[in-house]
Design an enzyme around this catalytic site. Structure first.
Site, PDB file in Angstrom:
ATOM      1  N   HIS A   1       0.779  -1.251   0.081  1.00 30.85           N
ATOM      2  CA  HIS A   1      -0.074  -0.007  -0.122  1.00 30.85           C
ATOM      3  C   HIS A   1       0.899   1.323  -0.001  1.00 30.85           C
ATOM      4  CE1 HIS A   1      -4.052  -1.554   0.290  1.00 30.85           C
ATOM      5  NE2 HIS A   1      -3.503  -2.863   0.629  1.00 30.85           N
TER       6      HIS A   1
ATOM      7  N   ASP B   1       2.323   2.433  -2.972  1.00 32.56           N
ATOM      8  CA  ASP B   1       2.496   2.968  -4.352  1.00 32.56           C
ATOM      9  C   ASP B   1       1.515   4.280  -4.416  1.00 32.56           C
ATOM     10  OD1 ASP B   1       0.067   1.633  -4.524  1.00 32.56           O
ATOM     11  OD2 ASP B   1       0.356   0.641  -6.664  1.00 32.56           O
TER      12      ASP B   1
ATOM     13  N   GLY C   1      -8.726 -11.859  -9.151  1.00 29.83           N
ATOM     14  CA  GLY C   1      -9.329 -10.929  -7.698  1.00 29.83           C
ATOM     15  C   GLY C   1      -8.553 -11.789  -6.548  1.00 29.83           C
ATOM     16  N   ALA C   2      -7.280 -12.511  -6.946  1.00 28.73           N
ATOM     17  CA  ALA C   2      -6.456 -12.897  -5.814  1.00 28.73           C
ATOM     18  C   ALA C   2      -5.069 -12.183  -5.328  1.00 28.73           C
ATOM     19  CB  ALA C   2      -5.840 -14.233  -6.340  1.00 28.73           C
TER      20      ALA C   2
ATOM     21  N   LEU D   1      -3.057 -10.956  -7.580  1.00 30.33           N
ATOM     22  CA  LEU D   1      -1.821 -11.140  -8.320  1.00 30.33           C
ATOM     23  C   LEU D   1      -2.096 -10.264  -9.606  1.00 30.33           C
ATOM     24  CD1 LEU D   1      -1.383 -14.993  -7.934  1.00 30.33           C
ATOM     25  CD2 LEU D   1      -0.443 -13.208  -6.923  1.00 30.33           C
ATOM     26  N   SER D   2      -2.760  -9.204  -9.415  1.00 24.04           N
ATOM     27  CA  SER D   2      -2.966  -8.489 -10.617  1.00 24.04           C
ATOM     28  C   SER D   2      -3.325  -8.770 -11.935  1.00 24.04           C
ATOM     29  CB  SER D   2      -1.746  -7.412 -10.702  1.00 24.04           C
ATOM     30  OG  SER D   2      -2.116  -6.086 -11.078  1.00 24.04           O
ATOM     31  N   SER D   3      -4.787  -9.630 -12.052  1.00 25.85           N
ATOM     32  CA  SER D   3      -5.040 -10.029 -13.190  1.00 25.85           C
ATOM     33  C   SER D   3      -5.479  -8.775 -14.342  1.00 25.85           C
ATOM     34  CB  SER D   3      -6.147 -10.786 -13.209  1.00 25.85           C
ATOM     35  OG  SER D   3      -7.142 -10.331 -12.259  1.00 25.85           O
TER      36      SER D   3
ATOM     37  N   GLU E   1      -7.360   1.856 -16.434  1.00 20.34           N
ATOM     38  CA  GLU E   1      -7.670   1.289 -15.203  1.00 20.34           C
ATOM     39  C   GLU E   1      -8.291   2.457 -14.471  1.00 20.34           C
ATOM     40  OE1 GLU E   1      -6.712  -1.740 -12.703  1.00 20.34           O
ATOM     41  OE2 GLU E   1      -4.803  -2.159 -13.508  1.00 20.34           O
TER      42      GLU E   1
ATOM     43  N   ASP F   1       1.376  -1.831 -10.337  1.00 19.10           N
ATOM     44  CA  ASP F   1       1.112  -3.180 -10.941  1.00 19.10           C
ATOM     45  C   ASP F   1       1.283  -3.200 -12.554  1.00 19.10           C
ATOM     46  OD1 ASP F   1      -0.036  -4.103  -8.537  1.00 19.10           O
ATOM     47  OD2 ASP F   1      -2.054  -3.647  -9.023  1.00 19.10           O
TER      48      ASP F   1
HETATM   49  C1  GLA Z   1      -3.654  -3.273  -5.107  1.00 18.46           C
HETATM   50  C2  GLA Z   1      -3.356  -2.255  -6.122  1.00 18.46           C
HETATM   51  C3  GLA Z   1      -2.185  -1.891  -6.108  1.00 18.46           C
HETATM   52  C4  GLA Z   1      -1.421  -1.618  -4.477  1.00 18.46           C
HETATM   53  C5  GLA Z   1      -1.945  -2.855  -3.910  1.00 18.46           C
HETATM   54  C6  GLA Z   1      -1.345  -2.639  -2.269  1.00 18.46           C
HETATM   55  O1  GLA Z   1      -3.021  -4.532  -5.719  1.00 18.46           O
HETATM   56  O2  GLA Z   1      -4.013  -2.463  -7.410  1.00 18.46           O
HETATM   57  O3  GLA Z   1      -1.767  -0.740  -6.842  1.00 18.46           O
HETATM   58  O4  GLA Z   1      -1.782  -0.517  -4.044  1.00 18.46           O
HETATM   59  O5  GLA Z   1      -3.121  -3.176  -3.887  1.00 18.46           O
HETATM   60  O6  GLA Z   1       0.076  -2.537  -2.239  1.00 18.46           O
END
Ligand code: GLA
Length: 406
Positions: free
Chosen positions: A52, A54, A139-140, A142-144, A177, A189
């Site tokens: 948290h 970024d 939604g896990a 891992l930034s889909s 996004e 991400d």
């Molecule tokens: C999510 C957001 C990221 C980042 C993380 C927490 O994945 O997409 O930009 O803020 O939470 O580190």
């Protein structure tokens, strides 16, 4: 996106080659015609340090992973954009000159947002048939979403022969996004996906966007990701709430810190002496952010010096702060984080992504791997009557074209 029986089930264990092969067959079945499409892969990411940070201008240390998005695409002779996914049956058909101004609330918003960002920047475009799929849990944490957005930017760049820079592709993904889909996400991400380098963590300073690739010695260590399988509907609302609380902390503390441009810039002594000007919850959020900035710098130094025990200790301390100060953990995440730390050779363990469910990331000595899997399964079955999903990752090369037939 919801899994359907007609698509690839992301919970099944196929090799990347097998999935890509299946994806090109699915493309031909969906769109017909001669099988002359092209195939692209775009990774997901796991964040090891800088939770948290970024959107608070701090440093982060993510790594791309070799699970991600598959994109099969073929040029058309007209200007029609046809978008489909193996996770659903519908095909979205749009005219390139008349792409929608606003999002519709479905998965298609992500690639559509990227197309909207790029169509005005590229001289010669043409219609495309595109099928999306992949093996990244959605939604896990891992930034889909960054995986599909940066992957789409890469595929469109290649198909339209636009010659875009990696920066332009990452910016198109971010625009999609933030401005099209409407999520107030930070920059981590898309940068983690777009600037991936195998065998390395990305060091990204989110204040000035400077970045560096730092090697992690995978002959010595392993990075595991373990999925609680918990998905919270409320996660997006809770994420936006944390963003707002951090903004409030910054607004109240900046008047005491000349020159500060983000929460990361606020000195600890300012937070200590003006804590009573914040609500207790907001003060805890700021405590997490400032302490996480410090931990992330210590982790960087530890990595550079090869002191992986110290790096791991920062990860575990980060989890404590995420649970107690940022309040984004849940019982399932805590269970897996604590179970991991009981295994000999585990160096550090914490939740990854936004929290509220999703995955934990674990750094361990290579020899700990075998005992690790069995112990995690036992602990999660004992406490939550479920088998967790696990992967070992070594960093991925980033978005790329995959030759068909290989
Ligand atoms: C999510 C957001 C990221 C980042 C993380 C927490 O994945 O997409 O930009 O803020 O939470 O580190």
């Amino acid at each position: 996106m919801k899994a359907s029986t007609e698509g690839i089930d992301p919970s099944e264990d196929f090799s990347l080659e097998e999935l890509i092969h299946r994806h090109s067959i699915a493309f031909r079945e969906r769109f017909g015609g001669p099988g002359d499409g092209r195939l692209f892969f775009s990774p997901g990411r796991v964040n090891l340090m800088g939770a948290h940070l970024d959107y608070n201008g701090g440093p982060v240390m993510p790594m791309a992973v070799h699970n991600g998005t598959f994109i099969a695409a073929r040029k058309r002779t007209d200007s029609l954009l046809r978008l489909a996914t193996t996770f659903g049956v519908e095909t979205h058909e749009l005219e390139l000159e008349r792409l929608p101004e606003s999002a519709s609330g479905g998965w298609v918003d992500y690639p559509l947002g990227v197309a909207r960002a790029l169509v005005s920047q590229v001289d010669e475009t043409c219609g495309l048939d595109i099928l999306f799929g992949g093996n990244l849990p959605i939604g896990a944490g891992l930034s889909s979403s960054a995986s599909i957005c940066v992957g789409t930017a890469f595929a469109l760049d290649q198909l339209w022969e636009a010659g875009l820079s990696p920066e332009a592709r990452v910016q198109a993904a971010l625009w999609a996004e933030r401005s099209f889909v409407g999520v107030q996400c930070g920059i981590m991400d898309p940068f983690a996906v777009g600037y991936a380098c195998p065998g390395h963590l990305l060091w990204l300073d989110c204040k000035d966007e400077s970045l560096e690739h730092l090697p992690l010695d995978f002959s010595e260590v392993r990075v595991a990701v373990v999925d609680t399988k918990v998905r919270r509907q409320l996660a997006l609302g809770a994420f936006n709430e944390r963003v707002a609380e951090c903004r409030e902390a910054f607004e109240r503390l900046r008047v005491h810190s000349a020159g500060a441009t983000c929460l990361r810039d606020i000195p600890q002594r300012v937070l200590d002496s003006h804590r009573d000007e914040l609500s207790p919850a907001t003060a805890r959020r700021a405590t997490h952010v400032l302490s996480e900035v410090e931990r992330t710098f210590i982790a960087r130094e530890a990595l550079v010096e090869g002191n992986l025990s110290l790096f791991g200790a920062q990860m575990s301390a980060a989890h404590r702060s995420l649970a107690e100060n940022f309040e984004v953990s849940v019982g399932e995440l805590d269970c897996l984080v604590h179970a991991a730390l009981e295994v000999d050779g585990v160096l550090g363990s914490r939740l990854t992504g936004a929290g509220f469910g999703g995955c934990v990331v674990v750094l361990m000595r290579a020899e700990a791997c075998e005992a690790f899997g069995a112990h995690m399964t036992e602990a999660y079955r004992r406490d939550y009557k479920q088998t967790p999903k696990m992967w070992f990752f070594e960093g991925d090369a980033g978005p790329r074209e995959i030759p068909i037939g290989n």
